[in-house]
Design a protein around this motif. Structure first.
Motif: not given
Ligand code: SF4
Ligand SMILES: C[S@@+](CC[C@H](N)C(=O)[O-])C[C@H]1O[C@@H](n2cnc3c(N)ncnc32)[C@H](O)[C@@H]1O
Length: 386
Positions: A18-27, A29-31, A67-71, A102-104, A139-141
């Motif tokens: 799981f993530c708070l938002a999906k980054c536009p470059y990221c493939d 397995n994060s939702h 790992g993640g996602g955003t652990p 970790a995500n900042p 697309g970072r938060m």
């Molecule tokens: S880069 Fe990190 S925060 Fe962004 S969608 Fe992918 S896993 Fe989630």
């Protein structure tokens, strides 16, 4: 062959999808999901650790990686429960490395301390860029100031910290990357992951690119120059590249990723996690159901189970070992390849690749040179299809 994994050791990868938002470059397995039932997720992850421990009992765990996602969005109690389950299932190595990505944006000091108290001793943070415009385009938060603040908190809390940057971004010049990299090195402690932006199909960037709307991406030549500059600047700062995208002071390498690259065994826990397990004289590729909801359901109902297992034959094990090991500056042992694959690598091919400066040979080891690592896919194709 059954004990070959010992060269790389044994680790456990835990995927939080799981993530708070999906980054536009990221493939990955994060939702993005609301209303996660934390208790169900905790029980399911713990259940899957116990299941893996039944499959490969008696192992010593060298590393755990969340790992993640955003652990860093995981409740610290879940992290603690998973570590406790790993301790119950196996023996823990002295100096066990426990990394959490970790995500900042999801950072706050209280939670970091709770992760540390749960046993986490290494943080890998996704800073991605030290430029506010670039962070927006990615697309970072978070902005640069917030990312640095989060990193400082991590530094003050954990023994070991690393961060990720993405370069070869839209509109980025070589001079800008040199400047940004210099700043990164001044902030870094002893480890940095520096990735070239990859446009992945199925992502928002992939769609924009296909429609010709992702402008100002560096061409191949500029990307290669950026890679070369990265090696040069990091080498000069004493943080040599030990792998294509990873740089560390000697001794500060990510032990977890070394397990993959040295082709050790690892259990993958969580949706979409991959594993490699040696059982009964064979090596197995294990892959879990990707969808978070389907994975959770499969763990809870036990009807089908979330894990698909397939046996890897000797030749494919040799190929996987090459694909992983040639990413590393230390390279691979030719006897090990022969033992796994049941064949030798062609001497003619090896000398041809050495002559054109893509491979280096030292006794029984081969490794890619810096130029070889840039064109690794082509080098691998030649060796694997010999
Ligand atoms: S880069 Fe990190 S925060 Fe962004 S969608 Fe992918 S896993 Fe989630
Ligand atoms: C699974 S992400 C985890 C980090 C964390 N979720 C975050 O974003 O801060 C691992 C890293 O892969 C890198 N990455 C992801 N997609 C990428 C892409 N398309 N090109 C280059 N690097 C990428 C990013 O640097 C990211 O930090």
């Amino acid at each position: 062959m059954s004990e070959d994994w010992r060269v790389g050791g044994f680790g456990v990868y835990v995927h939080w999808p799981f993530c708070l938002a999906k980054c536009p470059y990221c493939d990955f397995n994060s939702h993005v999901r609301g209303g996660i039932d934390e208790g169900r997720w905790r029980r399911a992850l713990v259940d899957q650790v116990a299941d893996a421990a039944r499959q490969v009992p008696g192992r010593v765990v060298n590393s755990i990686f969340f790992g993640g996602g955003t652990p860093s969005l995981m409740p610290p109690e879940t992290v603690a429960a998973v570590i406790a389950a790993i301790r119950t299932g196996w023996q823990l190595a002295d100096g066990l490395e426990i990394t959490l990505e970790a995500n900042p944006t999801s950072v706050e000091a209280g939670r970091f301390r709770a992760f540390r108290d749960a046993g986490v001793n290494r943080i890998s943070m996704g800073i991605q860029a030290l430029n506010d415009d670039a962070l927006r385009r990615l697309g970072r938060m978070h902005n640069v100031a917030e990312a640095i603040e989060a990193f400082e908190i991590a530094r003050a809390t954990f023994e070991r910290v690393s961060f990720d940057l993405i370069y070869a971004r839209q509109g980025q010049s070589l001079a800008q990357w040199r400047e940004e990299l210099g700043r990164a090195i001044s902030l870094a402690v002893d480890h940095l992951s520096l990735y070239q932006l990859t446009i992945e199909t199925g992502t928002r960037f992939g769609d924009l690119h296909a429609r010709g709307r992702l402008r100002d991406l560096p061409d191949q030549e500029l990307s290669a120059d950026m890679y070369a500059l990265t090696q040069e600047v990091c080498d000069a700062a004493g943080m040599g590249g030990y792998e294509i995208s990873n740089h560390a002071r000697p001794g500060a390498e990510s032990r977890h990723n070394l397990i993959y690259w040295r082709y050790g065994d690892y259990a993958g826990i969580g949706p979409g996690a991959h594993g490699r397990l040696s059982i009964g004289g064979s090596r197995w590729a294990v892959e879990s159901t990707r969808s978070p909801e389907a994975w959770l359901g499969a763990v809870e109902t036990k009807a089908t189970g979330p894990n698909m297992r397939s046996e890897i034959d000797g030749l494919d094990q040799g190929s996987e070992m090459l694909m992983m090991g040639l990413r590393l500056r230390e390279g691979i042992d030719l006897d090990r390849y022969e033992h796994l694959a049941g064949r030798e690598l062609s001497e003619t091919l090896l000398s041809n690749l050495s002559e054109i400066g893509l491979l280096a040979r030292s006794g029984n080891r081969i490794s890619t040179t810096a130029s070889g690592r840039i064109v690794l896919d082509s080098v691998l194709k030649v060796l694997i299809n010999q």
